[in-house]
Design a protein around this motif. Structure first.
Motif, PDB file in Angstrom:
ATOM      1  N   ARG A 118      53.763  55.731  47.406  1.00  0.00           N
ATOM      2  CA  ARG A 118      52.831  55.273  48.446  1.00  0.00           C
ATOM      3  C   ARG A 118      52.842  53.753  48.643  1.00  0.00           C
ATOM      4  O   ARG A 118      52.636  53.270  49.726  1.00  0.00           O
ATOM      5  CB  ARG A 118      51.417  55.726  48.152  1.00  0.00           C
ATOM      6  N   GLU A 157      54.753  65.331  46.802  1.00  0.00           N
ATOM      7  CA  GLU A 157      54.566  64.037  46.140  1.00  0.00           C
ATOM      8  C   GLU A 157      55.539  63.842  44.981  1.00  0.00           C
ATOM      9  O   GLU A 157      56.032  62.737  44.761  1.00  0.00           O
ATOM     10  CB  GLU A 157      53.125  63.862  45.671  1.00  0.00           C
ATOM     11  N   SER A 166      58.096  60.808  44.918  1.00  0.00           N
ATOM     12  CA  SER A 166      57.983  59.889  43.787  1.00  0.00           C
ATOM     13  C   SER A 166      59.283  59.827  42.990  1.00  0.00           C
ATOM     14  O   SER A 166      59.763  58.739  42.660  1.00  0.00           O
ATOM     15  CB  SER A 166      56.829  60.323  42.888  1.00  0.00           C
TER      16      SER A 166
END
Length: 158
Positions: free
Chosen positions: A156, A146, A150
């Motif tokens: 997301r 993640e 990111s």
């Protein structure tokens, strides 16, 4: 890092190929992977990934991503009379089902690009020794995954 990207399904645009290669390079920098490393990525159909899953994992089902690491944690250069930098590191192969990525993107409510990026980084981490067999391993791997996504800009909501 040398990246061979194969679009066996003929779904990727030149732009897709460019950002996917860039994301892998970005991930490699995060993991301090040597520049002489090699990797291959194949975008395939559900039928093809099911065939691979059945043949190599004895699971007769469609999956989203399969990784085949060519190195293990042992030092493969210890028995060779060469510097590690003289030999390309072949990290392995990643296979991603384009159909499954599209399906999962819809299910999770984000873009196909985000899902392909997720699967790409997930497979790449597997090639580099990360796994999610235990809760602790899963937390470490998914947290790193993640962070990479990111920091790269594939959140997301995109």
């Amino acid at each position: 890092m040398d990246i061979a990207l194969f679009d066996d399904y003929n779904q990727l645009t030149e732009e897709d190929s460019a950002w996917m290669t860039d994301l892998l390079q970005f991930s490699a920098e995060r993991l301090a992977i040597p520049s002489h490393a090699e990797i291959s990525v194949s975008i395939v159909t559900n039928d093809k990934i099911r065939e691979i899953n059945r043949e190599y994992r004895q699971k007769d089902s469609v999956t989203d991503v399969i990784s085949f690491a060519l190195e293990d944690e042992d030092d493969i250069f210890s028995s060779l009379d060469m510097d590690e930098e003289d030999i390309p590191r072949d990290l392995g192969d990643i296979f991603i089902s384009y159909d499954k990525a599209v399906e999962q993107a819809k299910d999770y409510g984000h873009s196909t690009k985000r899902e392909l990026g997720f699967l790409l980084v997930h497979g790449f981490l597997h090639l580099n020794g990360y796994d999610h067999m235990t809760e602790e391993e899963e937390k470490e791997m998914f947290s790193l995954q993640e962070r990479i996504l990111s920091d790269y800009g594939l959140r997301r909501e995109t």
